[in-house]
Design a protein around this motif. Sequence first.
Motif, short mmCIF file in Angstrom:
data_model
loop_
_atom_site.label_atom_id
_atom_site.label_comp_id
_atom_site.label_asym_id
_atom_site.label_seq_id
_atom_site.Cartn_x
_atom_site.Cartn_y
_atom_site.Cartn_z
N GLU A 183 17.89 39.60 43.78
CA GLU A 183 18.66 40.30 44.81
C GLU A 183 20.00 39.62 45.04
O GLU A 183 21.03 40.27 45.20
N VAL A 184 19.99 38.29 45.09
CA VAL A 184 21.22 37.54 45.28
C VAL A 184 22.17 37.81 44.12
O VAL A 184 23.35 38.10 44.32
N LEU A 185 21.65 37.72 42.90
CA LEU A 185 22.47 37.94 41.70
C LEU A 185 23.04 39.36 41.67
O LEU A 185 24.22 39.56 41.40
N ASP A 186 22.21 40.35 41.98
CA ASP A 186 22.68 41.75 42.01
C ASP A 186 23.78 41.94 43.04
O ASP A 186 24.77 42.63 42.79
N THR A 187 23.63 41.32 44.20
CA THR A 187 24.65 41.42 45.25
C THR A 187 25.96 40.80 44.79
O THR A 187 27.03 41.37 44.98
N VAL A 188 25.89 39.63 44.16
CA VAL A 188 27.10 38.96 43.67
C VAL A 188 27.80 39.82 42.61
O VAL A 188 29.01 40.02 42.67
N VAL A 189 27.05 40.35 41.67
CA VAL A 189 27.63 41.19 40.61
C VAL A 189 28.30 42.42 41.22
O VAL A 189 29.43 42.76 40.86
N ASP A 190 27.62 43.08 42.16
CA ASP A 190 28.21 44.27 42.81
C ASP A 190 29.50 43.92 43.54
O ASP A 190 30.48 44.66 43.48
N CYS A 191 29.51 42.79 44.23
CA CYS A 191 30.71 42.38 44.97
C CYS A 191 31.85 42.00 44.03
O CYS A 191 33.01 42.31 44.31
N LEU A 192 31.55 41.34 42.92
CA LEU A 192 32.59 41.03 41.95
C LEU A 192 33.17 42.30 41.35
O LEU A 192 34.38 42.42 41.18
N ASP A 193 32.30 43.26 41.04
CA ASP A 193 32.77 44.55 40.50
C ASP A 193 33.65 45.28 41.49
O ASP A 193 34.61 45.95 41.11
N ALA A 194 33.34 45.15 42.79
CA ALA A 194 34.11 45.82 43.84
C ALA A 194 35.33 45.00 44.27
O ALA A 194 36.08 45.42 45.15
N GLU A 195 35.51 43.83 43.67
CA GLU A 195 36.59 42.91 44.03
C GLU A 195 36.59 42.56 45.52
O GLU A 195 37.61 42.55 46.19
N ALA A 196 35.40 42.26 46.01
CA ALA A 196 35.22 41.92 47.42
C ALA A 196 35.68 40.49 47.67
O ALA A 196 35.68 39.65 46.78
N ILE A 197 36.09 40.23 48.91
CA ILE A 197 36.41 38.86 49.33
C ILE A 197 35.66 38.55 50.61
O ILE A 197 35.20 39.45 51.32
N GLY A 198 35.53 37.27 50.91
CA GLY A 198 34.80 36.85 52.10
C GLY A 198 33.37 36.49 51.74
O GLY A 198 33.03 36.29 50.58
#
Length: 134
Positions: free
Chosen positions: A101-116
């Motif tokens: 779950e942690v890994l999936d969240t990180v990948v999704d956020c990187l794909d969305a170019e999220a910050i914070g």
Amino acid sequence: MEEQLRILKMLEEGKITAEQASELLAALTPQKEVGAASYEVAKTEPVNMDYDKRMVRIVVDSSEGDKVNVQLPVTAIRQILKVTGKLPVVSENMQGIELTEVLDTVVDCLDAEAIGDIVNVVSKAGDVVKIYIG
């Protein structure tokens, strides 16, 4: 959303540190319970500002006393995930933390170019994993 933009502006102007900005953004973030760990998931929005040059920070504090603090550019994290399918330093033996779950969240956020803040995990065993992009 306006509060998040203010925090990011203060960070950009050098009025606060990346860590302070992360803490402020985390205070604006709702928490949810999943299994044996508490996950804090940020509401993030894409930012087009040389995203690959931003830093991903991973902080691990295990209940056994291990402490790890890693700081790598987004580009490096993307490459590591592509090659290994894992985040650096996140241990498989951390009890109560759903690493997929942690890994999936990180990948999704990187794909969305999220910050914070991306994820703050605290297991019942006392293991802590924090991942954020600044």
